[in-house]
Motif scaffolding. Structure first.
Motif, PDB file in Angstrom:
ATOM      1  N   THR A 135      -0.318  -3.622  15.833  1.00 58.90           N
ATOM      2  CA  THR A 135       0.907  -3.967  15.737  1.00 58.90           C
ATOM      3  C   THR A 135       1.346  -5.030  16.810  1.00 58.90           C
ATOM      4  OG1 THR A 135       3.309  -3.581  15.436  1.00 58.90           O
ATOM      5  CG2 THR A 135       1.992  -2.172  17.095  1.00 58.90           C
ATOM      6  N   GLY A 136       2.420  -5.692  16.796  1.00 59.32           N
ATOM      7  CA  GLY A 136       2.802  -6.539  17.842  1.00 59.32           C
ATOM      8  C   GLY A 136       4.309  -6.126  18.649  1.00 59.32           C
ATOM      9  N   ILE A 137       4.927  -6.776  19.490  1.00 61.02           N
ATOM     10  CA  ILE A 137       6.210  -6.423  19.704  1.00 61.02           C
ATOM     11  C   ILE A 137       7.217  -7.516  19.687  1.00 61.02           C
ATOM     12  CG2 ILE A 137       5.292  -5.125  21.522  1.00 61.02           C
ATOM     13  CD1 ILE A 137       5.509  -7.085  23.808  1.00 61.02           C
ATOM     14  N   ILE A 138       8.623  -7.202  19.655  1.00 60.58           N
ATOM     15  CA  ILE A 138       9.563  -8.192  19.214  1.00 60.58           C
ATOM     16  C   ILE A 138      10.655  -7.984  20.313  1.00 60.58           C
ATOM     17  CG2 ILE A 138       8.667  -8.424  16.849  1.00 60.58           C
ATOM     18  CD1 ILE A 138      11.245  -6.315  16.217  1.00 60.58           C
ATOM     19  N   ASP A 202       8.073  -2.137  19.768  1.00 62.47           N
ATOM     20  CA  ASP A 202       7.213  -2.327  18.817  1.00 62.47           C
ATOM     21  C   ASP A 202       7.867  -2.968  17.462  1.00 62.47           C
ATOM     22  OD1 ASP A 202       4.657  -1.019  17.658  1.00 62.47           O
ATOM     23  OD2 ASP A 202       6.042  -0.569  16.303  1.00 62.47           O
ATOM     24  N   LYS A 203       7.007  -3.911  17.052  1.00 61.86           N
ATOM     25  CA  LYS A 203       7.351  -4.527  15.827  1.00 61.86           C
ATOM     26  C   LYS A 203       7.677  -3.484  14.723  1.00 61.86           C
ATOM     27  CE  LYS A 203       4.489  -6.393  13.179  1.00 61.86           C
ATOM     28  NZ  LYS A 203       3.567  -7.358  12.546  1.00 61.86           N
ATOM     29  N   VAL A 204       6.985  -2.719  14.312  1.00 53.70           N
ATOM     30  CA  VAL A 204       7.194  -2.059  13.212  1.00 53.70           C
ATOM     31  C   VAL A 204       8.389  -0.910  13.328  1.00 53.70           C
ATOM     32  CG1 VAL A 204       6.046  -0.122  11.574  1.00 53.70           C
ATOM     33  CG2 VAL A 204       4.787  -1.920  12.461  1.00 53.70           C
ATOM     34  N   THR A 205       8.352  -0.426  14.450  1.00 52.51           N
ATOM     35  CA  THR A 205       9.658   0.577  14.788  1.00 52.51           C
ATOM     36  C   THR A 205      10.857  -0.340  14.680  1.00 52.51           C
ATOM     37  OG1 THR A 205       9.310   0.373  16.769  1.00 52.51           O
ATOM     38  CG2 THR A 205       8.295   2.284  15.809  1.00 52.51           C
ATOM     39  N   TRP A 209      14.224  -0.322  12.216  1.00 53.86           N
ATOM     40  CA  TRP A 209      15.590   0.111  12.608  1.00 53.86           C
ATOM     41  C   TRP A 209      16.506  -0.982  11.760  1.00 53.86           C
ATOM     42  CZ3 TRP A 209      18.859  -2.555  15.919  1.00 53.86           C
ATOM     43  CH2 TRP A 209      19.904  -1.876  16.484  1.00 53.86           C
ATOM     44  N   LEU A 210      15.993  -2.217  12.216  1.00 58.09           N
ATOM     45  CA  LEU A 210      17.125  -3.245  11.481  1.00 58.09           C
ATOM     46  C   LEU A 210      17.324  -3.231  10.044  1.00 58.09           C
ATOM     47  CD1 LEU A 210      15.192  -6.521  13.113  1.00 58.09           C
ATOM     48  CD2 LEU A 210      17.221  -5.590  13.659  1.00 58.09           C
ATOM     49  N   SER A 226       2.258 -11.032  20.475  1.00 59.22           N
ATOM     50  CA  SER A 226       0.899 -10.534  20.374  1.00 59.22           C
ATOM     51  C   SER A 226       0.217 -10.166  21.656  1.00 59.22           C
ATOM     52  CB  SER A 226      -0.157 -11.202  19.626  1.00 59.22           C
ATOM     53  OG  SER A 226      -1.232 -10.710  19.204  1.00 59.22           O
ATOM     54  N   THR A 227      -0.183  -9.000  21.981  1.00 58.93           N
ATOM     55  CA  THR A 227      -0.788  -8.630  23.296  1.00 58.93           C
ATOM     56  C   THR A 227      -2.398  -8.239  22.844  1.00 58.93           C
ATOM     57  OG1 THR A 227      -0.226  -6.612  23.695  1.00 58.93           O
ATOM     58  CG2 THR A 227       1.392  -8.074  24.218  1.00 58.93           C
ATOM     59  N   SER A 228      -2.811  -7.941  23.986  1.00 57.91           N
ATOM     60  CA  SER A 228      -4.375  -7.547  23.935  1.00 57.91           C
ATOM     61  C   SER A 228      -4.354  -6.173  23.406  1.00 57.91           C
ATOM     62  CB  SER A 228      -5.174  -7.783  24.845  1.00 57.91           C
ATOM     63  OG  SER A 228      -4.680  -7.330  26.291  1.00 57.91           O
ATOM     64  N   ASP A 229      -3.369  -5.414  23.906  1.00 58.49           N
ATOM     65  CA  ASP A 229      -2.985  -4.032  23.623  1.00 58.49           C
ATOM     66  C   ASP A 229      -2.256  -3.565  22.459  1.00 58.49           C
ATOM     67  OD1 ASP A 229      -4.314  -3.721  26.039  1.00 58.49           O
ATOM     68  OD2 ASP A 229      -2.385  -4.186  26.952  1.00 58.49           O
TER      69      ASP A 229
END
Length: 315
Positions: A135-138, A202-205, A209-210, A226-229
């Motif tokens: 996943t990624g972050i937003i 987190d992108k998915v969560t 929620w949106l 996007s991160t390496s983690d």
């Protein structure tokens, strides 16, 4: 004299024999009641593994509770499938996020699955399974607000404590007014109440929620980060043989289609594993992910075609 000594020794031996047998029986009973490591299988009897797994139950859609308080979600279904594949008896319990790794290393449970990204810092204290999700972050803010990830200085920004999102904020935007929360739900509450201007998650969560009534007036600001983690894994104590057992079961679920079925039911009608693979495969210029379960057949076929292209490119 010799006969007398022999007789005496014989009588003594006969007297000690029942006592020795009784002691051996007691020793055997004590051994049978000694605690057995729950991560070991009795090879002789093929007894199932008994595994206690912790999760954090406010991380929808990965793991959360329904109206009756029952644990549900993507990770719960995945754990059920993994345990069935291993023929293991598993108990899944809810645990506060901050207590997952300390509780694991204190042997309160055997594993932890809670949308936990595989980071170098965590790998110093626990061991992870192979990744089961990426996943990624937003950044999420109110519709119409011009807040963006490039200009967070001095802005009150929410995030859940000890997550990749909060770590990114602290490393890349230390000049923001960062507000950390024990759960994702509490971060949402402060966002909707106006106590913070935006939230990084987190992108998915966040996307999940949106879609809710509470999130209808909010949107993603800018692009996914996007991160390496961004790979998620199941955490274990270092050196635990359960790691190899879970990795084997996960590989088997991917081979027999169970993994794709579970993952696709939460994150799209296509094979999520294939889509993720396609995204990093050279030569594939486009990956289509179907989010709507009622998408038409042409769109679904386009997804399958792209997956087949990705599969061919890797062979």
């Amino acid at each position: 004299m010799i006969i007398s000594m022999t007789s005496s020794i014989t009588k003594k031996a006969l007297w000690l024999a029942p006592l020795s047998a009784a002691m051996l029986m007691l020793a055997g009973c004590n051994n049978s009641s000694a605690p057995v490591d729950s991560t070991e299988t009795d090879a002789a009897t093929d007894a199932p593994l008994n595994i206690k797994i912790a999760t954090e139950s406010s991380y929808k859609p990965f793991s959360y509770t329904d109206a009756d308080g029952k644990l549900i979600g993507y990770e719960i279904e995945l754990v059920d499938a993994l345990c069935a594949q291993m023929k293991a008896k598993c108990e899944v319990i809810s645990q506060d996020w901050d207590g997952l790794i300390p509780g694991l290393n204190a042997q309160k449970f055997d594993a932890a699955i809670a949308g936990m990204s595989i980071t170098p810092e965590r790998k110093e204290v626990v061991e992870f399974s192979d990744p089961y999700f990426h996943t990624g972050i937003i950044l999420i803010g109110k519709k119409g607000d011009d807040v963006n990830v490039e200009a967070l200085k001095g802005q009150p920004i929410a995030s859940q404590r000890s997550t990749v999102a909060s770590q990114y904020l602290q490393e890349k935007h230390a000049d923001a007014d960062i507000k950390l929360y024990d759960t994702q739900d509490n971060a949402y509450l402060d966002l909707t109440s106006g106590r913070v201007r935006a939230m990084m998650s987190d992108k998915v969560t966040g996307l999940d929620w949106l879609k809710t009534e509470a999130g209808k007036d909010y949107e993603v600001k800018g692009q996914e980060i996007s991160t390496s983690d961004d790979a998620m894994g199941i955490a274990f104590r270092k050196g635990d043989p359960l790691v190899a057992k879970f990795n084997k079961a996960l590989a088997e679920l991917k081979d027999n289609g169970t993994y794709d079925q579970i993952t696709g039911s939460y994150f799209g009608t296509s094979s999520t594993a294939a889509v993720q693979k396609a995204g990093v495969t050279s030569g594939v210029k486009e990956v289509v992910v179907v989010d709507d379960a009622n998408a038409d057949a042409n769109t679904a076929n386009a997804v399958i075609a792209k997956e087949e292209q990705a599969e061919a490119a890797t062979n």
